[in-house]
Write an enzyme that holds these catalytic residues in place. Sequence first.
Site, short mmCIF file in Angstrom:
data_model
loop_
_atom_site.label_atom_id
_atom_site.label_comp_id
_atom_site.label_asym_id
_atom_site.label_seq_id
_atom_site.Cartn_x
_atom_site.Cartn_y
_atom_site.Cartn_z
N GLU A 21 1.71 1.70 -3.50
CA GLU A 21 0.49 2.17 -4.22
C GLU A 21 0.17 3.75 -3.87
OE1 GLU A 21 -1.68 -1.12 -2.35
OE2 GLU A 21 -2.47 -1.51 -4.44
N GLY A 67 0.85 -1.22 -0.15
CA GLY A 67 -0.10 -0.08 -0.02
C GLY A 67 0.71 1.13 0.08
#
Lengths: 80, 269
Positions: free
Chosen positions: B127, B124
């Site tokens: 991301e 994440g």
Amino acid sequence: MRTLDQTTQEVLDLAAEHFQLPEGSLEPRDDFFKKLGIDSLQTLEMLSRLENHFGIELPDYEVQGVSDFKTLAERIHSRL
Amino acid sequence: MKMKNFVGQTLRWEWRAGIVELTLEHEPANEIGTVMLAELEKFVAAFDVLAPETSVCIIGSARKSVFSAGADLRELYRGAVALPEKERVEGVRHFLERIHAVLNTIDAAPFVTIAAVHGICFGGGLELALSCDIIVADKMARFAFPELRLGLIPGFGGIPRLKRDLGNAFLRDLLFTGRTVNATRAHAAGLVAQLAGEGEALHIARSGAAQIAKFDAVTRAAAKKFIKPIPHDELRREIDLFCELFTRPAVMAALKKFVEDSGPMPYLP
């Protein structure tokens, strides 16, 4: 072309420098988790330091389960 | 002005002379859980206020050796096991919908966004960096999508964005091996735009921001909209696939092993 002994010595010197230990204080068969007391973040830092020094990529799965400098040096040497 | 500056529990932002700096600071490794998500929502909610006077946003970290380790897997696991099986996936889907809304807003921000990355930038965290326009990385930074090692796929938009930006070869290597790659490799692959010396990523990002701020805002925003379409269809399919995979017992078993592992290297197959 480096020999395996030279590679091993460079790994030991780099680790000692990175973790600010006296030169010659690390041995090839030392367990670096126990000897240095390092966690996963510090292990990855050392991996980056080694990759940058030797100009190689060392995928994590090739060093998974490795805990001594000698075996680590062998894995590095196979990529030089 | 309201919301030009903010100090929360997991992050803070500060606006100065047309540049807003968002700094992640959440122990131990800037994991993205519900508290950070709520504060990221506050940040993107402030874009309307920030946009007219902002040229660049820099996203960085105040934690040593870490940009972000990614989703808070401990919170994810503990939240999931506490629920009956049928309700688990609904909680996960709700979280994913919210984080996708945040990252889509950052992705399409009307100013230029720069991720200043040092240390680990995984899952994440990667991301979040991928939602930015430019990634500047310290040469000690490392990048990874370790999700497949736990039986999942990246769920915060990583696959569609990396595919949009780089193509499939590098993406498949990252996904299927789950390995970490150093900044030099990430630079060679085109993921990282600029390499910085150790401890210099933020400095380099600020230097770039000062240059970007000289340009016409209307043209800059138009160029960004033109070259950086958001892959909405793939992002939606990613949420569905993540939820489908998440319901399998093997995933809960892998997460359990990961969160309960107290060794120097957490469990990852």
